[in-house]
Every structure is written in C-alpha cells, then in structure tokens.
Design an enzyme around this catalytic site. Sequence first.
Site, PDB file in Angstrom:
ATOM      1  N   GLY A  66       2.698  -0.433  -0.489  1.00 17.41           N
ATOM      2  CA  GLY A  66       1.599  -0.221   0.439  1.00 17.41           C
ATOM      3  C   GLY A  66       1.932   0.719   1.579  1.00 17.41           C
ATOM      4  O   GLY A  66       1.116   0.940   2.464  1.00 17.41           O
ATOM      5  N   CYS A  67       3.138   1.276   1.582  1.00 19.63           N
ATOM      6  CA  CYS A  67       3.541   2.227   2.609  1.00 19.63           C
ATOM      7  C   CYS A  67       3.536   3.629   1.997  1.00 19.63           C
ATOM      8  O   CYS A  67       3.991   3.815   0.873  1.00 19.63           O
ATOM      9  CB  CYS A  67       4.941   1.914   3.122  1.00 19.63           C
ATOM     10  SG  CYS A  67       5.069   0.336   3.957  1.00 19.63           S
ATOM     11  N   ALA A  68       3.044   4.595   2.751  1.00 14.12           N
ATOM     12  CA  ALA A  68       3.059   5.976   2.274  1.00 14.12           C
ATOM     13  C   ALA A  68       4.490   6.496   2.210  1.00 14.12           C
ATOM     14  O   ALA A  68       4.846   7.250   1.320  1.00 14.12           O
ATOM     15  CB  ALA A  68       2.207   6.856   3.174  1.00 14.12           C
TER      16      ALA A  68
END
Length: 136
Positions: A49-51
């Site tokens: 969920g983190c870029a």
Amino acid sequence: MPTPAFEDIAQTFDFLDDWEERYRHLIELGRAMPPLDPAFQVPATKVDGCASQVWILPRLEEDRFDFQGESDAMIVRGLIAVLHALYAGLPPDEVGKVDAQAALARLGLDEHLSAQRSNGVRAMIGRIRQLAADAD
C-alpha cells in the site's frame, strides 16, 4: 499518550518556521535511523500500500514493542522515524490505542503530504498495529 521521543519531534516541528525546514528535519530524522539489514528487506516485512518500498521488522524487548524500518525514499524514512518515535517502547497492547492520525495532524503532516504519501502512512500505521497485536 505520546512518547517523549514523539514530544521532542513535535516541539522541534513547532520551532521550525516553514515546511521546507520541516521537510529537511524529517529527512534528517530518517538519515539518523539505523539502516535495516538488507537480509530483512524481504516480502514478509514489506508494507503493502506504499508507493515507495517500505519494510518494517518488529521486535519485542522486555514486553515493549519496537521495530526497525527502511524505505528507498528519504521522506518516507523520516516518516518511519516519526512513527518509531510514536510507537517504540509501548506495551504491544497500547500500540493500537494510539491515535496516530491526531499525532501526525499535530505535526501538520496531514495537511502537507500528498494523497499517495498519506495512503502509505496509513498502510504503515496499519502494519505496525497488526505487528504489535500479533506480538501481544
């Protein structure tokens, strides 16, 4: 209740005049963190969920939650350092009670992070809470 380490960060942010200085301080917080051994930068410790690439490795020391974190982005490393200050040293059952969004709002981060970074912070908070719950 915020930890003394988080209070130190909050006081420094209050002292800094503009967001350019605050971003520089955030990057310095990230640089000051010990690096996570690449052997632990594996799918099991990766935060979805983190870029940016983010890894969190939990530890339990004397019934206190702690973790190491790493990212390939300097600002995100700084955000990991802020979250570490917010959660490290708490009993695992207290981690889920911390209002991280209010704490980050106190620093003004809720207003100054991009939507993508805000989503990543929420993903990191969720992962930290889950790791603490699993350690409890």
